[in-house]
Design an enzyme around this catalytic site. Structure first.
Site, PDB file in Angstrom:
ATOM      1  CE1 TYR A 142      -4.255  -1.722   0.622  1.00  0.00           C
ATOM      2  CE2 TYR A 142      -2.713  -3.344   1.500  1.00  0.00           C
ATOM      3  CZ  TYR A 142      -3.967  -3.012   1.032  1.00  0.00           C
ATOM      4  OH  TYR A 142      -4.940  -3.980   0.961  1.00  0.00           O
ATOM      5  CG  HIS A 178     -15.324  -1.688   2.559  1.00  0.00           C
ATOM      6  ND1 HIS A 178     -14.387  -2.168   1.676  1.00  0.00           N
ATOM      7  CD2 HIS A 178     -14.652  -1.449   3.715  1.00  0.00           C
ATOM      8  CE1 HIS A 178     -13.201  -2.193   2.257  1.00  0.00           C
ATOM      9  NE2 HIS A 178     -13.345  -1.766   3.496  1.00  0.00           N
TER      10      HIS A 178
END
Length: 596
Positions: A200, A391
């Site tokens: 990330y 989500h």
């Protein structure tokens, strides 16, 4: 003469019938990183048609799978040999063995081969009522693909891979770009993709301030050519302008030790994209607002790189392109987070026990919490939602978002009963959903933790869990979240449960625990929290809210809402899992104080 004219008319009518009865290809995507397998498809309310183009001359395989493997998969194999073509329906057994179907439900439309390239066109009903076939629904579908130059054999057949897709998404409409539009590129610049399997990466990017309010009317992903299978997803946040970007500031791994503390102010999510997604055009009457400021605007771009082969030295300049116009649209869009609050204290957050095939978490947002504490600044305009994204993380298998009024369910707004964390795409609703004071929204998440041997907690990490729905709506309110939390009244009982994980192999223990962590057991109670990012309001649930918690949506084949031609907006990716850290901390403190 008359006979030949009649024959011509009949031929034209037959041709028109053929054209009109064949679903046009409205989607097209490369499913493998070598761009050697191109899948195109279109559908109507009864059947779906596919076209596959590959560089293989042996056989082509296509399939649908519950989990991306051959186990209980639904497959079709196409072969062209010596000018003859064939198409056969197969399925995967419980152990993944390939078996020919007794009933052949796929229909071969055409097949041709030239210049070492094979094209195969075939179709099938969406619902075949064949026990060996998978229904094609609006849920996430995991597509299996395979191709080879070798001769096909059942014994040697192997799947090349899988890709998750929404097969039944309507094509997004084309939005005309006004002459006064400008474009803003927010991207990394020649960043070296780390040779780790997963990274990330975060980078702050500074852009000039605008002297007038602007509306973002379209956001598009810009992926560096050749990096389509490295860039897994991207998120774009707006930052606090009190922290300008120095000229020598570099990117960092997100959420690590070296990420500067001041980057924590970058929590105002603007947009997100995930692999397989596309442009995000907003409805013609709505725009994402960029307000006037006397300082340079600062954004944080977060990119999830996927590098399973650990390739070194790959450069990337991916990011987003915004199309902006002066703010002339009727409404500013807002983003509202609904679901189970992500609390930073483990004693208060989600707790999913191991060994569970299905474990539910439920959250309820009562809109009074929003309307009472953060009144709509546009009092003459009802709040309307037009897009949602569901989500969860790796354990999530189903997410269902439901609308209630006066304690009664009035609609399932969206649902994905085959959820895939690696494929999260927002869906514009068939029609805008109006929510009124007193309405309630329920988010239900179902997890599978059969491979876990310890508790999984709620949190931001991929290995943690979430149960959230992000709602895109207008006109924009001050509220940014309406989430639920649970208070456990017997801390000793909870401590004993967490320390004795083996007991959760017993169904009755898991069921009692599930009720308690959902606020309907003897050891717990349920609260809703609303926040504008700076303050946090506690809303106590009424009897209708509690009845909603007790009501469970039955397992059905009901499909989530997908777009239609009448929809005013297109399809985009909205991978939104940012949230104000300040409000999360407030939630943790408040829950701590209300526990007896």
């Amino acid at each position: 003469m008359a006979d030949s004219f009649a024959i011509s008319v009949i031929l034209v009518l037959l041709l028109l019938q053929c054209v009109l009865s064949s679903p046009p290809y409205i989607h097209s995507v490369d499913v493998d990183k070598h761009e050697s397998y191109r899948l195109s498809w279109g559908f109507d309310d009864k059947e779906i048609q596919f076209e596959v183009v590959t560089n293989a001359t042996g056989y082509i395989g296509f399939g649908l799978s519950p989990d991306g493997t051959m186990v209980n998969a639904d497959l079709v194999i196409g072969i062209i040999k010596n000018g003859h073509s064939s198409l056969k329906d197969y399925h995967g057994s419980d152990n993944g063995t390939l078996l020919e179907d007794p009933v052949q439900d796929w229909t071969l439309i055409s097949a041709n081969q030239q210049n070492n390239q094979t094209k195969l066109t075939f179709k099938r009903k969406l619902i075949t009522n064949d026990k060996n076939d998978m229904d094609i629904t609006g849920d996430t579908m995991r597509i299996l693909w395979a191709y080879s130059d070798e001769e096909f054999s059942v014994e040697d057949f192997k799947v090349g891979g899988y890709k998750s897709l929404y097969l039944l998404q309507e094509k997004r409409p084309e939005i005309p770009i006004p002459d006064n539009a400008t474009k803003l590129l927010i991207a990394v610049n020649q960043t070296v993709i780390p040779d780790d399997t997963t990274t990330y990466w975060c980078q702050r990017i500074q852009v000039p301030a605008y002297t007038e309010k602007m509306h973002v009317i379209k956001i598009s992903p810009v992926i560096t050519k050749g990096n389509e299978f490295f860039v897994h997803h991207m998120l774009l946040y707006e930052c606090n302008t009190e922290n300008p970007v120095p000229d020598d500031e570099k990117g960092h791994r997100c959420y690590g030790e070296n990420m500067p503390d001041k980057w924590e102010s970058c929590r105002n999510l603007i947009f997100g994209w995930a692999i397989g997604g596309s442009d995000f055009p907003l409805p013609e009457h709505v725009g994402l607002a960029l307000e006037v400021t006397d300082k340079n605007r600062v954004f944080l771009l977060e990119i999830h790189y996927d590098n399973p082969e650990r390739i070194s030295g790959q450069l990337d300049s991916s990011g987003f392109e915004m199309v902006l116009i002066p703010a002339r649209r009727d409404f500013d869009a807002g983003i509202l987070e609904i679901g189970y609050g992500v609390i930073l204290q483990k004693s208060l957050t989600m707790k999913i026990p191991p060994y569970q095939t299905t474990f539910r978490y439920q959250a309820v947002c009562n809109s009074n919490c929003i309307y009472d504490e953060y009144p709509n600044p546009n009092r003459n305009s009802a709040i309307k939602m037009f897009a949602v994204v569901l989500h969860g993380h790796l354990l999530a298998k189903q997410i269902i978002f439901t609308h209630f009024r006066n304690g009664r369910r009035i609609s399932t707004i969206a649902a994905d009963r085959n959820y895939d964390f690696n494929y999260q795409e927002s869906v514009f609703l068939n029609k805008e959903i109006e929510f009124l004071p007193g309405d309630a929204f329920k988010v239900e998440c179902i997890y599978s933790s059969t491979k876990k041997r310890q508790f999984t907690w709620g949190g931001f990490a991929t290995t943690d869990e979430m149960c959230l729905v992000y709602v895109l709506y207008y006109p924009k309110m001050n509220a940014i979240s309406c989430t639920s939390g649970i208070t456990i009244h017997d801390s000793v009982w909870m401590k004993n449960n967490i320390e004795n994980v083996v007991q959760f192999q017993k169904q009755e223990v898991a069921e009692e625990f599930e009720k308690s962590v959902n606020g309907i057991g003897r050891n717990s109670s349920f609260l809703t929290f609303c926040s504008d990012g700076n303050s946090l309001i506690t809303h106590k649930h009424n009897s209708e809210d509690i009845s909603i918690l007790r009501f469970r949506i039955p397992e059905t084949t009901e499909q989530p809402i997908t777009t239609t031609e009448e929809s005013k907006a297109g399809i985009g990716v909205l991978n939104m899992f940012g949230f104000s850290l300040k409000s999360l901390l407030l939630a943790g403190v408040l829950l701590y104080l209300v526990i007896p």
